[in-house]
Design a protein around this motif. Sequence first.
Motif, PDB file in Angstrom:
ATOM      1  N   PHE A   1       3.856 -12.774  -4.725  1.00 40.99           N
ATOM      2  CA  PHE A   1       5.318 -12.812  -4.741  1.00 40.99           C
ATOM      3  C   PHE A   1       5.903 -11.456  -4.352  1.00 40.99           C
ATOM      4  O   PHE A   1       6.868 -11.370  -3.600  1.00 40.99           O
ATOM      5  CB  PHE A   1       5.823 -13.234  -6.123  1.00 40.99           C
ATOM      6  CG  PHE A   1       7.302 -13.447  -6.181  1.00 40.99           C
ATOM      7  CD1 PHE A   1       7.868 -14.599  -5.671  1.00 40.99           C
ATOM      8  CD2 PHE A   1       8.132 -12.496  -6.741  1.00 40.99           C
ATOM      9  CE1 PHE A   1       9.242 -14.803  -5.710  1.00 40.99           C
ATOM     10  CE2 PHE A   1       9.501 -12.684  -6.793  1.00 40.99           C
ATOM     11  CZ  PHE A   1      10.057 -13.845  -6.271  1.00 40.99           C
ATOM     12  N   PHE A   2       5.311 -10.392  -4.852  1.00 36.37           N
ATOM     13  CA  PHE A   2       5.832  -9.052  -4.606  1.00 36.37           C
ATOM     14  C   PHE A   2       5.080  -8.302  -3.502  1.00 36.37           C
ATOM     15  O   PHE A   2       5.182  -7.077  -3.396  1.00 36.37           O
ATOM     16  CB  PHE A   2       5.803  -8.226  -5.893  1.00 36.37           C
ATOM     17  CG  PHE A   2       6.820  -8.650  -6.899  1.00 36.37           C
ATOM     18  CD1 PHE A   2       8.172  -8.621  -6.599  1.00 36.37           C
ATOM     19  CD2 PHE A   2       6.439  -9.064  -8.158  1.00 36.37           C
ATOM     20  CE1 PHE A   2       9.125  -8.995  -7.528  1.00 36.37           C
ATOM     21  CE2 PHE A   2       7.393  -9.437  -9.100  1.00 36.37           C
ATOM     22  CZ  PHE A   2       8.737  -9.410  -8.783  1.00 36.37           C
ATOM     23  N   ASP A   3       4.359  -9.008  -2.658  1.00 33.76           N
ATOM     24  CA  ASP A   3       3.543  -8.363  -1.625  1.00 33.76           C
ATOM     25  C   ASP A   3       4.343  -7.390  -0.754  1.00 33.76           C
ATOM     26  O   ASP A   3       3.835  -6.332  -0.389  1.00 33.76           O
ATOM     27  CB  ASP A   3       2.859  -9.408  -0.748  1.00 33.76           C
ATOM     28  CG  ASP A   3       1.840  -8.782   0.178  1.00 33.76           C
ATOM     29  OD1 ASP A   3       0.894  -8.136  -0.330  1.00 33.76           O
ATOM     30  OD2 ASP A   3       1.993  -8.902   1.395  1.00 33.76           O
ATOM     31  N   ALA A   4       5.575  -7.716  -0.433  1.00 31.96           N
ATOM     32  CA  ALA A   4       6.387  -6.836   0.419  1.00 31.96           C
ATOM     33  C   ALA A   4       6.651  -5.482  -0.244  1.00 31.96           C
ATOM     34  O   ALA A   4       6.927  -4.497   0.443  1.00 31.96           O
ATOM     35  CB  ALA A   4       7.716  -7.510   0.755  1.00 31.96           C
ATOM     36  N   ALA A   5       6.534  -5.431  -1.558  1.00 36.77           N
ATOM     37  CA  ALA A   5       6.806  -4.188  -2.288  1.00 36.77           C
ATOM     38  C   ALA A   5       5.531  -3.407  -2.613  1.00 36.77           C
ATOM     39  O   ALA A   5       5.572  -2.391  -3.300  1.00 36.77           O
ATOM     40  CB  ALA A   5       7.557  -4.501  -3.584  1.00 36.77           C
ATOM     41  N   ARG A   6       4.405  -3.887  -2.091  1.00 40.95           N
ATOM     42  CA  ARG A   6       3.133  -3.195  -2.349  1.00 40.95           C
ATOM     43  C   ARG A   6       3.164  -1.827  -1.684  1.00 40.95           C
ATOM     44  O   ARG A   6       3.538  -1.687  -0.522  1.00 40.95           O
ATOM     45  CB  ARG A   6       1.973  -4.011  -1.790  1.00 40.95           C
ATOM     46  CG  ARG A   6       0.614  -3.550  -2.260  1.00 40.95           C
ATOM     47  CD  ARG A   6      -0.498  -4.383  -1.658  1.00 40.95           C
ATOM     48  NE  ARG A   6      -0.351  -5.813  -1.868  1.00 40.95           N
ATOM     49  CZ  ARG A   6      -0.907  -6.484  -2.877  1.00 40.95           C
ATOM     50  NH1 ARG A   6      -1.634  -5.851  -3.762  1.00 40.95           N
ATOM     51  NH2 ARG A   6      -0.735  -7.785  -2.974  1.00 40.95           N
ATOM     52  N   LEU A   7       2.778  -0.806  -2.415  1.00 46.18           N
ATOM     53  CA  LEU A   7       2.751   0.557  -1.898  1.00 46.18           C
ATOM     54  C   LEU A   7       1.630   0.685  -0.876  1.00 46.18           C
ATOM     55  O   LEU A   7       0.479   0.355  -1.156  1.00 46.18           O
ATOM     56  CB  LEU A   7       2.547   1.556  -3.045  1.00 46.18           C
ATOM     57  CG  LEU A   7       2.598   3.032  -2.687  1.00 46.18           C
ATOM     58  CD1 LEU A   7       3.954   3.399  -2.099  1.00 46.18           C
ATOM     59  CD2 LEU A   7       2.315   3.867  -3.915  1.00 46.18           C
ATOM     60  N   ASP A   8       1.984   1.135   0.321  1.00 47.07           N
ATOM     61  CA  ASP A   8       1.006   1.310   1.391  1.00 47.07           C
ATOM     62  C   ASP A   8       0.652   2.787   1.451  1.00 47.07           C
ATOM     63  O   ASP A   8       1.346   3.581   2.090  1.00 47.07           O
ATOM     64  CB  ASP A   8       1.593   0.827   2.722  1.00 47.07           C
ATOM     65  CG  ASP A   8       0.591   0.905   3.861  1.00 47.07           C
ATOM     66  OD1 ASP A   8      -0.623   1.030   3.590  1.00 47.07           O
ATOM     67  OD2 ASP A   8       1.029   0.849   5.014  1.00 47.07           O
TER      68      ASP A   8
END
Length: 82
Positions: free
Chosen positions: A21-28
């Motif tokens: 659900f929060f994949d877009a907010a994963r820290l890269d």
Amino acid sequence: MRTYATVNLNAKRVENLMHRFFDAARLDIEILDRFGKPFRPREWFLLPLPVIEQAVPMLLDGSIVRYRYDMPRGRIVRKTGG
């Protein structure tokens, strides 16, 4: 940091659902471990705590499938279309 009690739910499955659900907010980010080996943490997210607190009950009651996380606006929004 927060903890949540989940009754009769598979903790790993709940964690996987939250990660998706929060994949877009994963820290890269890439960091070096204590041996100097590059490491890309998959457990770190850039999220406001109130958004997480909003998402947990939605996940527990199943309504989260009708929503998505809007990273640019930093909030959960209802899915549109299809």
